[in-house]
Scaffold this active site. Structure first.
Site, PDB file in Angstrom:
ATOM      1  N   HIS A  42      44.846  40.173  42.351  1.00 53.57           N
ATOM      2  CA  HIS A  42      44.559  39.333  43.621  1.00 53.57           C
ATOM      3  C   HIS A  42      43.222  39.548  44.013  1.00 53.57           C
ATOM      4  O   HIS A  42      42.927  39.422  45.152  1.00 53.57           O
ATOM      5  CB  HIS A  42      45.441  39.325  44.729  1.00 53.57           C
ATOM      6  CG  HIS A  42      46.934  38.673  44.204  1.00 53.57           C
ATOM      7  ND1 HIS A  42      47.074  37.349  44.445  1.00 53.57           N
ATOM      8  CD2 HIS A  42      48.058  39.360  43.672  1.00 53.57           C
ATOM      9  CE1 HIS A  42      48.493  37.303  43.936  1.00 53.57           C
ATOM     10  NE2 HIS A  42      48.844  38.147  43.214  1.00 53.57           N
ATOM     11  N   THR A  43      42.148  40.149  43.373  1.00 54.24           N
ATOM     12  CA  THR A  43      40.785  40.238  43.859  1.00 54.24           C
ATOM     13  C   THR A  43      40.089  38.979  43.295  1.00 54.24           C
ATOM     14  O   THR A  43      38.800  38.990  43.935  1.00 54.24           O
ATOM     15  CB  THR A  43      40.446  41.632  43.199  1.00 54.24           C
ATOM     16  OG1 THR A  43      40.853  41.727  41.830  1.00 54.24           O
ATOM     17  CG2 THR A  43      41.133  42.712  43.991  1.00 54.24           C
TER      18      THR A  43
ATOM     19  N   LEU B  11      51.519  36.727  31.442  1.00 53.92           N
ATOM     20  CA  LEU B  11      50.598  37.121  30.242  1.00 53.92           C
ATOM     21  C   LEU B  11      49.677  36.166  30.095  1.00 53.92           C
ATOM     22  O   LEU B  11      48.973  36.156  29.008  1.00 53.92           O
ATOM     23  CB  LEU B  11      51.325  37.860  29.157  1.00 53.92           C
ATOM     24  CG  LEU B  11      52.272  39.016  29.354  1.00 53.92           C
ATOM     25  CD1 LEU B  11      52.876  39.388  28.089  1.00 53.92           C
ATOM     26  CD2 LEU B  11      51.522  40.068  29.835  1.00 53.92           C
ATOM     27  N   SER B  12      49.555  35.066  30.914  1.00 51.40           N
ATOM     28  CA  SER B  12      48.588  34.134  30.897  1.00 51.40           C
ATOM     29  C   SER B  12      48.720  33.315  29.627  1.00 51.40           C
ATOM     30  O   SER B  12      47.656  32.832  29.251  1.00 51.40           O
ATOM     31  CB  SER B  12      47.314  34.558  30.845  1.00 51.40           C
ATOM     32  OG  SER B  12      46.811  34.926  32.122  1.00 51.40           O
TER      33      SER B  12
ATOM     34  N   ASP C 234      41.984  34.643  34.360  1.00 56.73           N
ATOM     35  CA  ASP C 234      42.478  34.574  33.070  1.00 56.73           C
ATOM     36  C   ASP C 234      41.860  33.743  32.110  1.00 56.73           C
ATOM     37  O   ASP C 234      41.830  34.392  30.861  1.00 56.73           O
ATOM     38  CB  ASP C 234      43.969  34.030  33.385  1.00 56.73           C
ATOM     39  CG  ASP C 234      44.876  34.600  34.477  1.00 56.73           C
ATOM     40  OD1 ASP C 234      44.619  35.771  34.709  1.00 56.73           O
ATOM     41  OD2 ASP C 234      45.798  34.117  35.049  1.00 56.73           O
TER      42      ASP C 234
ATOM     43  N   TYR D 234      51.743  32.675  45.955  1.00 57.33           N
ATOM     44  CA  TYR D 234      50.420  32.807  45.509  1.00 57.33           C
ATOM     45  C   TYR D 234      49.581  32.244  46.645  1.00 57.33           C
ATOM     46  O   TYR D 234      48.596  32.522  46.747  1.00 57.33           O
ATOM     47  CB  TYR D 234      50.188  32.438  44.199  1.00 57.33           C
ATOM     48  CG  TYR D 234      49.005  32.590  43.438  1.00 57.33           C
ATOM     49  CD1 TYR D 234      48.669  33.698  42.842  1.00 57.33           C
ATOM     50  CD2 TYR D 234      47.899  31.629  43.531  1.00 57.33           C
ATOM     51  CE1 TYR D 234      47.442  34.192  42.201  1.00 57.33           C
ATOM     52  CE2 TYR D 234      46.714  32.045  43.033  1.00 57.33           C
ATOM     53  CZ  TYR D 234      46.525  33.120  42.353  1.00 57.33           C
ATOM     54  OH  TYR D 234      45.201  33.397  41.956  1.00 57.33           O
TER      55      TYR D 234
HETATM   56  C1  GLA Z   1      47.221  34.903  38.330  1.00 57.59           C
HETATM   57  C2  GLA Z   1      45.933  34.180  38.599  1.00 57.59           C
HETATM   58  C3  GLA Z   1      44.662  34.915  38.460  1.00 57.59           C
HETATM   59  C4  GLA Z   1      44.939  36.074  39.484  1.00 57.59           C
HETATM   60  C5  GLA Z   1      46.098  36.886  39.313  1.00 57.59           C
HETATM   61  C6  GLA Z   1      46.546  37.823  40.185  1.00 57.59           C
HETATM   62  O1  GLA Z   1      47.296  35.507  37.088  1.00 57.59           O
HETATM   63  O2  GLA Z   1      45.979  33.176  37.504  1.00 57.59           O
HETATM   64  O3  GLA Z   1      43.608  34.257  38.654  1.00 57.59           O
HETATM   65  O4  GLA Z   1      44.703  35.672  40.722  1.00 57.59           O
HETATM   66  O5  GLA Z   1      47.326  35.985  39.414  1.00 57.59           O
HETATM   67  O6  GLA Z   1      45.360  39.041  40.202  1.00 57.59           O
END
Ligand code: GLA
Length: 398
Positions: free
Chosen positions: A50-51, A141-142, A188, A240
């Site tokens: 969340h940075t 895991l994107s 991601d 989020y």
């Molecule tokens: C998700 C979002 C990212 C990031 C993370 C938290 O994965 O897609 O952009 O904000 O959460 O770090």
């Protein structure tokens, strides 16, 4: 053969299998052979959660698992899509006049990429695309960024366009933000397009400067264990976006363009709202933890791991108590892993479901897995999934 050699062989075999399966799916659905197969990896994040949308630092690495797309140019200006994971859910989309809101479900991700590329001035052609994935979905895991990046690379390659990868990451993110409607940051897509094997990617999300940081826990005798808690992670769920808004409000109240501009968590004391203070404190301390991990990896890569482990556990506590994005299965997985000898562990990704990353001494791997499985079984929770991660390559044509 060494561990690393075995891991490489296993990865190459997996890659060949993915490419073969994507080609087969293409042949079965569209007939004939694709022009090529492209793969983009999922990611785990070592530090900095969340940075990214606070203009801060992140330190992700690419997984060996990814999304593979077999694709061929077509002359009809349409995107024809099919997926091994969703056999009943194909789509055909006309690219001319495509606009946000017209496509829903998984097809919105590839369609959004075509839309973002065209909005960015890149004339990508119609294409037939068959998609397969071995990134577990909903595990934080994107898998969606991997799908976007694989499609972005395929479409630009098919068009003979050489788009710089940082720009491609921005366009893939735009697809997710403005077409799919998920307000994610840039981490991601950057991880999927910029990571290198054996490295973590230090990304300064303000300047977008990217540095490769050598990261090979196996050399220090440690393992990266991803624990899929099976609590599904959905970014669209609202929390989020709420965290983003809270961070923006905290920055406004403190008179800075973003929370990145704070370097001392004492500065957050000026916020009278205790919730905003905690949110800001997480961001400030997590940015500092990214830089500490980088300094450890740069100065003493072999001995760094126990210290990195402690930082991971601190980050988990900060995500749990200050940012309040952890979930019960993650807290139990981290506790059980630590009791069984893990050097540290934390939830990764957006939160409210998904995976935990544990840093584990090689000899404790089985004990950690058994302890986490036992703790879940004792609560009648679904059996967790385990994946051993190795920092892998970014998106490429197979
Ligand atoms: C998700 C979002 C990212 C990031 C993370 C938290 O994965 O897609 O952009 O904000 O959460 O770090």
């Amino acid at each position: 053969m060494t561990d690393t050699g075995q891991a490489r062989e296993a990865r190459e075999a997996q890659e060949a299998k993915e490419a073969r399966e994507a080609r087969e799916l293409f042949g079965a659905r569209f007939g004939g052979a694709p022009d090529g197969v492209w793969q983009a990896p999922g990611r785990a994040n070592l530090m900095g959660e969340h940075t990214d949308y606070n203009d801060g630092y992140v330190l992700p690495f690419a997984l060996g698992q990814g999304v593979a797309v077999a694709a061929a140019r077509s002359a009809d200006g349409r995107l024809a899509l099919c997926s091994r994971q969703r056999p009943a859910d194909g789509a055909e989309i006309a690219l001319d006049g495509l606009a946000p809101g017209q496509v829903t479900g998984w097809a919105a991700y590839p369609a959004g990429v075509a839309w973002a590329l065209r909005s960015g001035g890149y004339r990508v052609p119609g294409a037939r695309i068959a998609v397969g994935s071995d990134v577990p979905e909903g595990a934080g895991l994107s898998s969606s960024a991997a799908l976007e990046c694989a499609v972005a690379l395929a479409l630009t390659d098919l068009a003979g366009l050489d788009v710089p990868r940082p720009e491609l990451a921005g366009l893939a993110r735009r697809a997710e933000n403005d077409f799919v409607g998920v307000p994610s940051g840039i981490m991601d897509q950057s991880a999927s397009l910029l990571c290198q094997p054996g490295h973590a990617l230090l990304l300064d999300c303000r300047s977008l400067e990217a540095s490769q940081i050598p990261f090979d826990p196996a050399q220090g005798g440690s393992r990266l264990l991803l624990i899929n808690t099976r609590a599904r992670h959905e970014l669209t769920a609202g929390e989020y976006g709420r965290r983003r808004a809270e961070c923006a409000r905290a920055a406004r109240l403190l008179g800075v363009p973003s929370l990145r501009y704070l370097t001392d968590d004492g500065e957050t004391a000026r916020l009278s709202d205790p919730v905003l203070r905690r949110r800001a404190r997480h961001v400030v301390t997590d940015n500092a933890r990214v830089l500490s991990v980088v300094a450890l990896l740069r100065s003493a890569p072999g001995d760094a791991y126990p210290k990195i482990g402690a930082l991971l556990t601190q980050a988990h506590m900060s995500l749990r108590d200050d940012f309040e994005v952890s979930w019960p299965e993650a807290d139990v997985a981290v506790d059980a892993a630590l009791h069984a000898g893990a050097l540290g562990g934390r939830m990764i990704g957006g939160g409210f479901g998904g995976s935990v990353l544990a840093l584990v001494p090689g000899g404790a791997r089985d004990a950690v897995r058994a302890a986490v499985s036992g703790a879940f079984a004792g609560r009648s929770w679904t059996e967790p999934g385990f994946l051993e991660a190795a920092p892998s390559a970014s998106a490429r044509r197979l």
